[in-house]
Design a protein around this motif. Structure first.
Motif, mmCIF file in Angstrom:
data_model
loop_
_atom_site.group_PDB
_atom_site.id
_atom_site.type_symbol
_atom_site.label_atom_id
_atom_site.label_comp_id
_atom_site.label_asym_id
_atom_site.label_seq_id
_atom_site.Cartn_x
_atom_site.Cartn_y
_atom_site.Cartn_z
ATOM 1 N N ALA A 99 0.904 -1.149 0.055
ATOM 2 C CA ALA A 99 0.186 0.011 -0.132
ATOM 3 C C ALA A 99 0.908 1.271 -0.066
ATOM 4 O O ALA A 99 1.940 1.196 0.322
ATOM 5 C CB ALA A 99 -1.023 -0.068 1.266
ATOM 6 N N THR A 100 0.330 2.420 -0.149
ATOM 7 C CA THR A 100 1.042 3.519 -0.193
ATOM 8 C C THR A 100 0.341 4.431 1.105
ATOM 9 O O THR A 100 -0.706 4.269 1.856
ATOM 10 C CB THR A 100 0.675 4.484 -1.267
ATOM 11 O OG1 THR A 100 -0.951 4.730 -1.449
ATOM 12 C CG2 THR A 100 1.040 3.852 -2.559
ATOM 13 N N ARG A 101 1.054 5.440 1.298
ATOM 14 C CA ARG A 101 0.839 6.090 2.586
ATOM 15 C C ARG A 101 1.071 7.859 1.940
ATOM 16 O O ARG A 101 1.765 7.936 1.418
ATOM 17 C CB ARG A 101 1.892 6.042 3.749
ATOM 18 C CG ARG A 101 1.591 6.906 4.885
ATOM 19 C CD ARG A 101 2.497 6.648 6.191
ATOM 20 N NE ARG A 101 2.179 7.836 7.244
ATOM 21 C CZ ARG A 101 2.874 7.919 8.352
ATOM 22 N NH1 ARG A 101 3.955 7.290 8.338
ATOM 23 N NH2 ARG A 101 2.503 8.768 9.227
ATOM 24 N N THR A 102 0.258 8.613 2.405
ATOM 25 C CA THR A 102 0.259 9.845 2.161
ATOM 26 C C THR A 102 0.247 10.980 3.239
ATOM 27 O O THR A 102 -0.429 10.580 4.448
ATOM 28 C CB THR A 102 -1.122 10.413 1.466
ATOM 29 O OG1 THR A 102 -1.280 9.643 0.293
ATOM 30 C CG2 THR A 102 -1.136 11.924 1.024
ATOM 31 N N THR A 154 2.894 11.064 -1.742
ATOM 32 C CA THR A 154 2.455 9.867 -1.690
ATOM 33 C C THR A 154 3.584 8.886 -1.657
ATOM 34 O O THR A 154 4.579 9.088 -2.757
ATOM 35 C CB THR A 154 1.414 9.581 -2.500
ATOM 36 O OG1 THR A 154 0.600 10.186 -2.592
ATOM 37 C CG2 THR A 154 0.964 8.070 -2.510
ATOM 38 N N ASP A 198 3.991 2.486 1.686
ATOM 39 C CA ASP A 198 3.708 2.627 3.060
ATOM 40 C C ASP A 198 5.074 2.027 3.830
ATOM 41 O O ASP A 198 5.862 1.212 3.199
ATOM 42 C CB ASP A 198 2.661 1.728 3.519
ATOM 43 C CG ASP A 198 2.061 1.788 4.864
ATOM 44 O OD1 ASP A 198 2.577 2.888 5.596
ATOM 45 O OD2 ASP A 198 1.086 0.967 5.336
ATOM 46 N N GLY A 199 5.296 2.116 5.186
ATOM 47 C CA GLY A 199 6.376 1.898 5.909
ATOM 48 C C GLY A 199 7.844 2.615 5.798
ATOM 49 O O GLY A 199 8.688 2.154 6.247
ATOM 50 N N ASN A 200 7.457 3.735 4.913
ATOM 51 C CA ASN A 200 8.756 4.447 4.948
ATOM 52 C C ASN A 200 9.065 5.518 5.710
ATOM 53 O O ASN A 200 9.777 6.496 5.545
ATOM 54 C CB ASN A 200 8.651 5.311 3.288
ATOM 55 C CG ASN A 200 9.261 4.206 2.437
ATOM 56 O OD1 ASN A 200 9.899 3.098 2.739
ATOM 57 N ND2 ASN A 200 9.271 4.215 1.088
#
Length: 325
Positions: A32-35, A48, A51-53
């Motif tokens: 997934a991505t995170r924004t 964006t 995920d997890g970065n």
């Protein structure tokens, strides 16, 4: 390339909102991505990433960087470098960053035959869109920029970098995120976007394309952004108002000293430099029907949307069509 587009088969872009495409689909993709997002320049920024970065650590440095650009180049701030220059009678020392953006603005002014003119600030104010006072006759040839100063040949001349400074800020944000160790991300700054690397699914980053007509809603097509590329859009939908049957936009036609009044609805430009994409999108919108020929002469990858009644027609230059989904 030219084709007609009905309301049902639409490729449209506006300068106000270029959102990431396929939000629901992306939510189901693995990984997934995170924004993360924030506010700047009376607008919003969004980054964006996969995920997890540890994306949350980016907020403070990005906010600090954008605040610095605002202090340097905002005409809405009395204490900015550009406001100090506009008040000054002749030459003014400025930061290397402001001088760099000013030189780029004057370069586009020359290459675009004056369709991009950073002296239109007083005209923009006259039509209700800005704060700059001074000589209302556009004359970019009276400005000069060195590595650490700006100069004018008459006290009334002013410089407005709003048509290019946001792209510069976008380049800086992308560079800062990369310097902090991130290799795959999409940055959105007030509707201008720049990509690095790929979406975690292994494809290019994708952005939605919005209808530029005032009464239209929703994204109807998409654009692939290869790594290292930016897209900037200028259009008449954002920051405009109606009087009678005419729409008055913040985009100025410097040759007629008035808001652009033609069939152009929006122009989007692809380039490695978001700063140049930003400036050229403004220039090509101001040029209206002359825009496609101007883009071809300068090797600009652009998407033009012209409105005729309820329909749109498009013209692409420089291979822009190869990036459409």
């Amino acid at each position: 390339m030219r084709l007609n587009l009905t309301r049902r088969h639409m490729l449209a872009l506006t300068g106000a909102t270029l959102a990431t495409a396929g939000g629901a689909r992306a939510a189901m993709e693995k990984p997934a991505t995170r924004t993360i997002e924030g506010r700047a320049f009376a607008s919003a920024w969004r980054i964006t990433l996969p995920d997890g970065n540890n994306a949350g650590t980016l907020r403070a440095p990005v906010d600090a960087l954008l605040a610095q650009v605002d202090r340097q180049m905002s005409p809405w701030r009395d204490d900015s470098e550009i406001s100090a220059f506009n008040r000054a009678p002749k030459e003014t020392p400025v930061s290397a960053a402001t001088a760099l953006v000013a030189r780029a603005a004057l370069g586009i002014a020359g290459a675009s035959d004056g369709w991009f003119d950073p002296t239109v600030g007083p005209l923009i104010a006259r039509w209700g869109f800005g704060p700059i006072s001074g000589d209302r006759t556009p004359r970019w040839q009276g400005l000069a920029a060195t590595e650490n100063s700006l100069a004018k040949d008459a006290p009334g001349l002013t410089m407005d970098l709003c048509g290019i400074a946001k792209g510069h800020a976008l380049d800086l944000v992308a560079r800062r995120v990369a310097d902090l160790g991130h290799s795959d991300f999409l940055v959105d700054l007030g509707g201008e976007l720049k990509a690095l690397g790929q979406h975690p699914s292994g494809r290019d980053w994708q952005v939605a394309i919005e209808d530029p007509r005032p009464d239209a809603i929703g994204a109807v097509a998409g654009l692939r952004l290869p790594s290292g590329m930016a897209v900037a859009t200028s259009g008449l939908r954002a920051q405009s108002y109606m009087i009678g049957e005419r729409r008055y936009s913040h985009i100025m036609d410097p040759r007629h000293a008035a808001p652009v009044d033609g069939t152009i609805a929006s122009v989007s430009v692809l380039a490695e430099s978001a700063m140049l994409a930003d400036g050229w999108a403004t220039a090509l919108t101001a040029a209206d029907a002359d825009g496609p020929a101007l883009a071809r002469r300068n090797g600009i990858a652009a998407l033009f949307l012209f409105q005729d009644g309820t329909q749109l027609s498009t013209v692409t230059t420089g291979g822009f069509d190869r990036h459409l989904i």
